[in-house]
Design a protein around this motif. Structure first.
Motif, mmCIF file in Angstrom:
data_model
loop_
_atom_site.group_PDB
_atom_site.id
_atom_site.type_symbol
_atom_site.label_atom_id
_atom_site.label_comp_id
_atom_site.label_asym_id
_atom_site.label_seq_id
_atom_site.Cartn_x
_atom_site.Cartn_y
_atom_site.Cartn_z
ATOM 1 N N ASP A 29 0.822 -1.209 0.000
ATOM 2 C CA ASP A 29 0.000 0.000 0.000
ATOM 3 C C ASP A 29 0.863 1.269 0.000
ATOM 4 O OD1 ASP A 29 -2.521 1.148 -0.157
ATOM 5 O OD2 ASP A 29 -2.729 1.340 2.018
ATOM 6 N N GLU A 31 -0.987 5.478 -13.990
ATOM 7 C CA GLU A 31 -1.566 6.511 -13.121
ATOM 8 C C GLU A 31 -1.268 6.243 -11.645
ATOM 9 O OE1 GLU A 31 -5.753 6.588 -14.229
ATOM 10 O OE2 GLU A 31 -5.327 8.304 -15.533
ATOM 11 N N GLY A 32 -0.028 5.819 -11.367
ATOM 12 C CA GLY A 32 0.401 5.631 -9.991
ATOM 13 C C GLY A 32 -0.073 4.361 -9.334
ATOM 14 N N LYS A 33 -0.780 3.527 -10.083
ATOM 15 C CA LYS A 33 -1.322 2.301 -9.497
ATOM 16 C C LYS A 33 -0.907 1.091 -10.323
ATOM 17 C CE LYS A 33 -5.364 4.743 -7.719
ATOM 18 N NZ LYS A 33 -6.824 4.924 -7.810
ATOM 19 N N SER A 46 1.304 13.432 -7.006
ATOM 20 C CA SER A 46 1.237 12.040 -6.555
ATOM 21 C C SER A 46 1.870 11.129 -7.607
ATOM 22 C CB SER A 46 -0.223 11.646 -6.320
ATOM 23 O OG SER A 46 -0.307 10.309 -5.895
ATOM 24 N N GLU A 91 0.117 5.573 -5.883
ATOM 25 C CA GLU A 91 -1.112 5.654 -5.098
ATOM 26 C C GLU A 91 -1.563 4.261 -4.685
ATOM 27 O OE1 GLU A 91 -4.101 7.789 -7.200
ATOM 28 O OE2 GLU A 91 -2.810 9.497 -7.676
ATOM 29 N N GLY A 92 -1.090 3.814 -3.552
ATOM 30 C CA GLY A 92 -1.534 2.525 -3.016
ATOM 31 C C GLY A 92 -1.010 1.319 -3.768
ATOM 32 N N THR A 93 0.264 1.379 -4.173
ATOM 33 C CA THR A 93 0.863 0.271 -4.923
ATOM 34 C C THR A 93 1.305 -0.849 -3.989
ATOM 35 O OG1 THR A 93 1.634 1.727 -6.691
ATOM 36 C CG2 THR A 93 2.781 -0.372 -6.429
ATOM 37 N N ASP A 147 4.422 10.915 -2.713
ATOM 38 C CA ASP A 147 4.106 12.250 -3.214
ATOM 39 C C ASP A 147 5.375 13.092 -3.261
ATOM 40 O OD1 ASP A 147 1.386 11.530 -3.142
ATOM 41 O OD2 ASP A 147 1.188 12.215 -1.065
ATOM 42 N N TYR A 200 2.293 4.760 -1.058
ATOM 43 C CA TYR A 200 1.991 6.068 -1.650
ATOM 44 C C TYR A 200 3.274 6.881 -1.664
ATOM 45 C CZ TYR A 200 -3.051 5.224 -1.098
ATOM 46 O OH TYR A 200 -4.317 4.719 -1.196
#
Length: 255
Positions: free
Chosen positions: A11, A218-220, A20, A23-25, A15, A13
């Motif tokens: 999880d 997209e960060g995920k 960001s 996001e919750g990888t 920044d 994050y």
């Protein structure tokens, strides 16, 4: 064999100011896997490698190496972890004023107490493994792009690491040399029984070397699975990225 993950992100994050990046990888990489992380430029792939090295700290979440949370390690213990990790950089990152042998010797002289003879033996051994045994006294400027990549590989395995991180290992190479580097990655990681994480946006390389793969978008983590599972995915983002199609959700979003 230890079946616990070698690397875990839980999880995570990240920044940078109000931007960001992750996001919750969450992901896990098991011993001796060749785990490919693919995605567009700027998707956070190389950032993941810096998190795994402990160079960056997540804004939230946890990064673990061999069960140890990197954020909880002292500087001395973190450096000990880093000795177990080899790094192969996108542009080889060889020091231009040093010969090939001196470049390979550097991590050995800085991080170990090996004798001069032991160091010379290791340099010869690793150069032979990448087919560069006659290049010891060459300067980086005398080498082609493919040769520098091979030397970068040799330096990445000089400490016999348990984990090797590859940042765009075939970037800038023609298809033939790219295939040679891909085959070397497979051969070397199997020979020294290393786990590897390979960041790339080049699909031929990704499917050639991976035992398992994931896509960042997209960060995920958009998807994770075997090469066959990724190739047959019905996810429109994944399908478009793999095919290189000019139409689809990725283009629409960036247009």
């Amino acid at each position: 064999m230890n079946e616990n993950p070698m690397v875990e992100l839980e999880d995570v994050y990240l920044d940078f100011g109000d931007q960001s990046v992750l996001e919750g990888t969450s992901l896990s990489v098991c011993p001796q896997e060749r785990f490919v992380i693919m995605g567009r430029s700027g998707s956070g792939k190389s950032t993941l490698l810096r998190l795994i090295l402990g160079i960056l700290q997540p804004t939230r979440g946890d990064v673990r190496f061999d069960g140890q949370s990197l954020a909880k390690l002292s500087r001395r213990k973190l450096n000990r972890v880093r000795r177990r990790v080899g790094m192969v950089y996108q542009y080889s990152a060889l020091i231009s004023s040093l010969t090939v042998a001196e470049n390979l010797a550097l991590p050995l002289t800085e991080l170990t107490r090996k004798s001069r003879n032991e160091i010379e033996t290791l340099i010869d051994e690793k150069l032979e493994m990448v087919g560069m045994k006659d290049m010891r006294q060459k300067m980086p400027a005398e080498l082609s792009g493919g040769m520098r990549k091979r030397i970068g590989l040799a330096r990445g395995i000089i400490l016999d690491p348990e984990l090797i991180l590859f940042d765009e290992p075939t970037a800038g190479l023609d298809p033939v040399i790219s295939s040679v580097i891909n085959e070397l990655i497979i051969e070397l990681t199997e020979k020294i029984h290393a786990t590897s994480i390979i960041v790339t946006h080049e699909m031929d390389s990704a499917f050639k070397v991976a035992t398992r793969m994931a896509m960042l978008y997209e960060g995920k983590l958009q998807i994770s699975g075997t090469p066959d599972e990724i190739r047959s995915s019905k996810d429109p983002v994944v399908a478009q990225f793999i095919s290189g199609d000019t139409t689809g959700p990725i283009q629409n979003e960036s247009s």
